[in-house]
Design an enzyme around this catalytic site. Structure first.
Site, PDB file in Angstrom:
ATOM      1  N   TRP A 103       0.823  -1.212   0.000  1.00 25.63           N
ATOM      2  CA  TRP A 103       0.000   0.000   0.000  1.00 25.63           C
ATOM      3  C   TRP A 103       0.855   1.258   0.000  1.00 25.63           C
ATOM      4  CZ3 TRP A 103      -4.450  -0.481  -1.979  1.00 25.63           C
ATOM      5  CH2 TRP A 103      -5.198  -1.640  -1.776  1.00 25.63           C
ATOM      6  N   ASP A 177      -1.196   6.464   6.553  1.00 22.94           N
ATOM      7  CA  ASP A 177      -2.330   5.688   6.053  1.00 22.94           C
ATOM      8  C   ASP A 177      -2.621   4.628   7.121  1.00 22.94           C
ATOM      9  OD1 ASP A 177      -4.068   3.874   4.923  1.00 22.94           O
ATOM     10  OD2 ASP A 177      -2.888   3.509   3.111  1.00 22.94           O
ATOM     11  N   LYS A 201     -12.720  -1.526   7.432  1.00 24.58           N
ATOM     12  CA  LYS A 201     -12.092  -2.587   8.228  1.00 24.58           C
ATOM     13  C   LYS A 201     -12.603  -2.522   9.679  1.00 24.58           C
ATOM     14  CE  LYS A 201      -8.661  -1.895   4.868  1.00 24.58           C
ATOM     15  NZ  LYS A 201      -8.846  -2.969   3.954  1.00 24.58           N
TER      16      LYS A 201
HETATM   17  N1  PLP Z   1      -4.326   1.493   2.264  1.00 24.25           N
HETATM   18  C1  PLP Z   1      -4.453   0.373   3.005  1.00 24.25           C
HETATM   19  C2  PLP Z   1      -3.518   0.170   4.162  1.00 24.25           C
HETATM   20  C3  PLP Z   1      -5.441  -0.552   2.716  1.00 24.25           C
HETATM   21  O1  PLP Z   1      -5.576  -1.657   3.461  1.00 24.25           O
HETATM   22  C4  PLP Z   1      -6.311  -0.335   1.627  1.00 24.25           C
HETATM   23  C5  PLP Z   1      -7.374  -1.289   1.265  1.00 24.25           C
HETATM   24  O2  PLP Z   1      -7.455  -2.382   1.728  1.00 24.25           O
HETATM   25  C6  PLP Z   1      -6.129   0.826   0.869  1.00 24.25           C
HETATM   26  C7  PLP Z   1      -5.132   1.709   1.216  1.00 24.25           C
HETATM   27  C8  PLP Z   1      -7.038   1.134  -0.281  1.00 24.25           C
HETATM   28  O3  PLP Z   1      -8.232   1.522   0.245  1.00 24.25           O
HETATM   29  P1  PLP Z   1      -9.510   1.901  -0.616  1.00 24.25           P
HETATM   30  O4  PLP Z   1      -9.886   0.661  -1.347  1.00 24.25           O
HETATM   31  O5  PLP Z   1     -10.481   2.315   0.419  1.00 24.25           O
HETATM   32  O6  PLP Z   1      -9.146   3.014  -1.532  1.00 24.25           O
END
Ligand code: PLP
Length: 370
Positions: A103, A177, A201
């Site tokens: 991520w 994040d 989550k």
């Molecule tokens: N960042 C992290 C740590 C995630 O776990 C996720 C999705 O699982 C995301 C970003 C992406 O999130 P979204 O699908 O809400 O854009």
């Protein structure tokens, strides 16, 4: 009390506490005698104003968010924030990103559309198995901020403590994040400039995105930043610049109420949630490490409490494991498509009994197939 539903180990959207779902179902058509369901209410009406106010109040109480932070209820998910954050904060056009997993690697890629990005560290070479010591990070003197992902949902790598950047002589704020570990443990807000996370989550339905931003960072955004994504404007308008995701906010409010009342090991609220999450994670990692069939290669100090990726040493058994687990009432244990193997996500709503059931199943499976 017998478990009334299968245990759901999804990484997100993830299981919600059953009492929350039941309360939402009971209120679906008529919210507290108003004659309207929450989805049918004007976001500017008195009823929704009440929901919004109590939701923010409970979130602040639960996560101990200081008053000098604004809490924004936005949309677009965490991936949109990968663009929205640089559009608001990269005023000099220089961003540091610590790449500890899939991520944060994505965040670096997206920020590079708006700023010059420099990797403070990058664990791709080792397959994202640890968090390097902050003393080894390469930080720029003139960066706008350092971006980290506090919990890498895919790789199962978590910061156990956030770095004290000020003590390291770094002047820019820390952006986090925290999609997959917000509300799973207390955060040291004194070390954070801005944190963001999708709700799906530990909080509620996908679509809602939480942004916690130090008010002193609210300022002019890039000229091309969409108005709906300007933090200062969204903050000024109490997250009502445009229609917010009203139903998701309402659901989040029910989850916050549940979390504030949560009791475990003589504790209550976030302290209880953290203790519960620690016990669940220890139980599962212990079972993995103590077996001859399962493995998790993440360094002990960086192992995530929320997401536990693991592999069968006999890879060909993975499909059978998943089929048998599902039949045993243990759902959504498939690993992320980029990693393969298995992954158990142990978010706040997963009871210890769910992890005990998983560990019992794993032992029995090993006994039969190992
Ligand atoms: N960042 C992290 C740590 C995630 O776990 C996720 C999705 O699982 C995301 C970003 C992406 O999130 P979204 O699908 O809400 O854009």
């Amino acid at each position: 009390m017998p478990q009334r539903r299968p245990y759901n180990f999804s990484a997100g959207p993830a299981a919600l506490p059953l009492p929350v779902l039941e309360r939402a179902a009971a209120e679906m058509c008529d919210w507290r005698g108003s004659g309207m369901g929450v989805m049918e209410m004007s976001h500017r009406g008195a009823e929704f104003a009440e929901i919004m106010a109590s939701t923010e109040r409970d979130l602040r109480a639960l996560a101990q968010v200081p008053d000098d932070f604004a809490v924004l209820f936005m949309q677009g998910g965490a991936l949109a924030e990968n663009a929205i954050v640089p559009l608001n904060l990269a005023r000099r056009g220089r961003v540091d990103v610590g790449i500890s997993g899939s991520w944060s690697a994505k965040s670096a890629q997206e920020a590079a559309k708006y700023a010059q990005v420099s990797a403070a560290f990058d664990t791709r070479g080792e397959g994202h198995l640890s968090v390097p010591d902050p003393s080894t990070w390469r930080l720029q003197d003139d960066a706008d901020y350092l971006h980290l992902c506090s919990n890498e949902t895919i790789d199962g790598v978590e910061f156990q403590v956030l770095p004290d950047l000020a003590a390291m002589g770094y002047r820019a704020p820390l952006v986090v994040d925290c999609s997959s570990n917000q509300l799973s443990r207390p955060f040291d807000w004194s070390r954070i400039g801005l944190a963001f996370g999708g709700a799906q989550k530990n909080i509620g339905p996908a679509g809602l995105t939480l942004v916690y931003v130090r008010r002193s960072l609210l300022g002019e955004a890039h000229a091309l930043c969409p108005s709906a994504f300007e933090f200062s404007r969204v903050a000024r308008e109490g997250s009502m610049f445009n229609t917010p995701p009203t139903y998701a906010i309402y659901m989040a409010g029910l989850v916050f109420e549940w979390a504030l009342q949560f009791e475990y090991a003589g504790l209550r609220g976030l302290a209880a949630i953290e203790r519960h999450n620690l016990d669940k994670a220890q139980l599962l990692y212990g079972a993995i490490d103590g077996s001859g069939l399962y493995s998790n290669r993440v360094a002990a100090a960086a192992r995530s409490r929320m997401n536990v990726p693991f592999f069968l040493r006999r890879e060909e058994l993975t499909g059978i494991f998943l089929t048998e687990a599902k039949a045993a009432g243990l759902l959504q244990l498939k690993g992320h498509k980029s990693k393969g193997g298995l992954r158990a996500s142990l978010y706040n709503a997963m009871p210890l009994a769910g992890v005990e059931a998983l560990v019992g199943f794993m032992k029995d499976f090993e006994h039969r197939h190992g």
